[in-house]
Write a protein that holds these residues in place. Structure first.
Motif, PDB file in Angstrom:
ATOM      1  N   GLU A 235       0.818  -1.208   0.000  1.00  0.00           N
ATOM      2  CA  GLU A 235       0.000   0.000   0.000  1.00  0.00           C
ATOM      3  C   GLU A 235       0.860   1.269   0.000  1.00  0.00           C
ATOM      4  O   GLU A 235       0.339   2.376   0.118  1.00  0.00           O
ATOM      5  N   LYS A 236       2.175   1.097  -0.112  1.00  0.00           N
ATOM      6  CA  LYS A 236       3.077   2.248  -0.203  1.00  0.00           C
ATOM      7  C   LYS A 236       3.341   2.568  -1.671  1.00  0.00           C
ATOM      8  O   LYS A 236       3.570   1.668  -2.481  1.00  0.00           O
ATOM      9  N   LYS A 237       3.324   3.850  -1.994  1.00  0.00           N
ATOM     10  CA  LYS A 237       3.472   4.248  -3.395  1.00  0.00           C
ATOM     11  C   LYS A 237       4.233   5.563  -3.483  1.00  0.00           C
ATOM     12  O   LYS A 237       4.065   6.455  -2.648  1.00  0.00           O
ATOM     13  N   ILE A 238       5.096   5.677  -4.496  1.00  0.00           N
ATOM     14  CA  ILE A 238       5.812   6.914  -4.796  1.00  0.00           C
ATOM     15  C   ILE A 238       5.325   7.412  -6.153  1.00  0.00           C
ATOM     16  O   ILE A 238       5.357   6.668  -7.137  1.00  0.00           O
ATOM     17  N   ASP A 243       4.991  16.720 -15.041  1.00  0.00           N
ATOM     18  CA  ASP A 243       4.519  18.031 -15.492  1.00  0.00           C
ATOM     19  C   ASP A 243       4.781  19.101 -14.439  1.00  0.00           C
ATOM     20  O   ASP A 243       5.271  20.189 -14.745  1.00  0.00           O
ATOM     21  N   ARG A 244       4.476  18.779 -13.185  1.00  0.00           N
ATOM     22  CA  ARG A 244       4.663  19.752 -12.102  1.00  0.00           C
ATOM     23  C   ARG A 244       6.032  19.627 -11.436  1.00  0.00           C
ATOM     24  O   ARG A 244       6.378  20.429 -10.578  1.00  0.00           O
ATOM     25  N   GLN A 245       6.802  18.591 -11.802  1.00  0.00           N
ATOM     26  CA  GLN A 245       8.135  18.365 -11.242  1.00  0.00           C
ATOM     27  C   GLN A 245       8.081  18.229  -9.717  1.00  0.00           C
ATOM     28  O   GLN A 245       8.788  18.911  -8.969  1.00  0.00           O
ATOM     29  N   THR A 246       7.215  17.335  -9.260  1.00  0.00           N
ATOM     30  CA  THR A 246       7.074  17.071  -7.834  1.00  0.00           C
ATOM     31  C   THR A 246       7.070  15.570  -7.581  1.00  0.00           C
ATOM     32  O   THR A 246       6.825  14.767  -8.490  1.00  0.00           O
ATOM     33  N   LEU A 247       7.343  15.195  -6.340  1.00  0.00           N
ATOM     34  CA  LEU A 247       7.316  13.792  -5.929  1.00  0.00           C
ATOM     35  C   LEU A 247       6.530  13.683  -4.630  1.00  0.00           C
ATOM     36  O   LEU A 247       6.717  14.495  -3.713  1.00  0.00           O
ATOM     37  N   SER A 248       5.659  12.676  -4.559  1.00  0.00           N
ATOM     38  CA  SER A 248       4.857  12.430  -3.363  1.00  0.00           C
ATOM     39  C   SER A 248       4.962  10.970  -2.965  1.00  0.00           C
ATOM     40  O   SER A 248       5.018  10.086  -3.829  1.00  0.00           O
ATOM     41  N   GLU A 255      -0.772  11.180   1.928  1.00  0.00           N
ATOM     42  CA  GLU A 255       0.528  11.669   1.474  1.00  0.00           C
ATOM     43  C   GLU A 255       1.402  11.926   2.700  1.00  0.00           C
ATOM     44  O   GLU A 255       1.072  12.742   3.553  1.00  0.00           O
ATOM     45  N   VAL A 256       2.547  11.224   2.787  1.00  0.00           N
ATOM     46  CA  VAL A 256       3.410  11.335   3.968  1.00  0.00           C
ATOM     47  C   VAL A 256       4.718  12.055   3.660  1.00  0.00           C
ATOM     48  O   VAL A 256       5.497  12.352   4.565  1.00  0.00           O
ATOM     49  N   TYR A 257       4.984  12.319   2.380  1.00  0.00           N
ATOM     50  CA  TYR A 257       6.208  13.038   2.013  1.00  0.00           C
ATOM     51  C   TYR A 257       5.978  13.731   0.684  1.00  0.00           C
ATOM     52  O   TYR A 257       5.291  13.206  -0.201  1.00  0.00           O
ATOM     53  N   PHE A 258       6.563  14.938   0.540  1.00  0.00           N
ATOM     54  CA  PHE A 258       6.431  15.710  -0.698  1.00  0.00           C
ATOM     55  C   PHE A 258       7.711  16.494  -0.922  1.00  0.00           C
ATOM     56  O   PHE A 258       8.309  17.025   0.019  1.00  0.00           O
ATOM     57  N   CYS A 259       8.157  16.576  -2.172  1.00  0.00           N
ATOM     58  CA  CYS A 259       9.304  17.419  -2.501  1.00  0.00           C
ATOM     59  C   CYS A 259       9.268  17.758  -3.986  1.00  0.00           C
ATOM     60  O   CYS A 259       8.544  17.140  -4.769  1.00  0.00           O
TER      61      CYS A 259
END
Length: 291
Positions: A235-238, A243-248, A255-259
């Motif tokens: 159930e973990k996913k990256i 397009d927006r140049q983001t990672l979640s 959502e537990v991490y964003f950069c």
């Protein structure tokens, strides 16, 4: 002859001088410098310190790269450090998608060529932990100068010597430390860039470098422990948004991490045409290896 220089003229002259130094052919004394012990330098006092990552970067009086407005007031070379005040939305043209500039006391620098760093020195240990062959450590200062031990082997170090540029480790890098010494008046750690799994890959050359131990945070088991180890791995996913140049990172729907990220190019830099040659592949992909 006395001559009053404007701030603009001074910065231009300084930029040219530093550029000549950085790209002059190596001189024999460089090899003495290469192996000499090196303390941490003084860094700017701001909470966030910007490190310029390329040579010849424009310092501007406004956050735009529009040549018609003549905003460049100087040039900054690689590893120049600046006080990072804040990020602002600028006017970036010529096909660049990132519109952010960083405001500094001297002017504006395009955010894509400025690494945000911090100066968090550490208290180094006096000797290797008993029974351990080494430990992983993270650089927590903008950069740390290296003292080379042994024979020069790697292409990157030979290139640094050719262009008279000091070998360094940078903020956020994680390396394997296998020795501690204090024979030069301060504690140093030895980075072992070995070929048996502790190097950065791409054909590690087994070189050794000493550096000021205050630059490194020793990583503990807690630092590298999995996030939420009891949560179902399926159930973990990256998710990377190209397009927006983001990672979640998600645990289920949370959502537990964003950069922000800098992904592969969606065009060919030689032609400027759309191409998947250097692009980040899209689709549902498995994570093979994580550092």
């Amino acid at each position: 002859m006395n001559q009053n220089l404007s701030r603009r003229d001074f910065l231009k002259i300084a930029g040219v001088s530093l550029g000549a130094l950085a790209f002059s052919p190596y001189r024999l004394p460089y090899f003495d410098y290469l192996s000499a012990p090196k303390r941490l330098p003084e860094f700017p006092g701001s909470e966030i310190i910007g490190r310029v990552v390329e040579n010849g970067i424009d310092l501007r009086n406004r956050p735009t790269n529009d040549d018609a407005l003549n905003t460049s007031i100087g040039k900054l070379n690689a590893d120049s450090l600046v006080e990072w005040n804040r990020q602002v939305v600028g006017n970036v043209i010529y096909g660049l998608s990132n519109q952010r500039y960083v405001e500094t006391p001297q002017g504006y620098i395009y955010a894509s060529v400025l690494q945000p760093t911090r100066n968090n020195p550490n208290t180094p240990i006096a000797e290797m932990p008993a029974g351990q062959p080494g430990f992983w450590a993270e650089v927590t200062v903008p950069y740390v100068n290296l003292a080379h031990e042994g024979t020069v082997q790697s292409p990157w170090l030979k290139s640094n010597i050719e262009y008279n540029f000091p070998p360094r480790l940078y903020y956020g890098q994680v390396v394997w430390i296998d020795q501690v010494r204090a024979s030069n008046g301060f504690t140093e750690y030895r980075w072992n860039e070995d070929v048996n799994g502790h190097g950065y890959g791409y054909g590690a050359y087994g070189e050794f470098f000493w550096a000021d131990g205050a630059a490194f945070k020793i990583l503990t088991d807690e630092d590298v422990a999995p996030i939420s180890p009891d949560f179902d791995p399926n159930e973990k996913k990256i998710t990377a948004d190209l397009d927006r140049q983001t990672l979640s990172c998600y645990e289920g729907t949370n959502e537990v991490y964003f950069c922000r990220i800098s992904s592969g190019l969606s065009y060919d830099p030689a032609t400027g045409l759309t191409s998947d040659k250097l692009a980040t592949p899209v689709g549902n992909l498995l994570t093979h290896w994580k550092i």
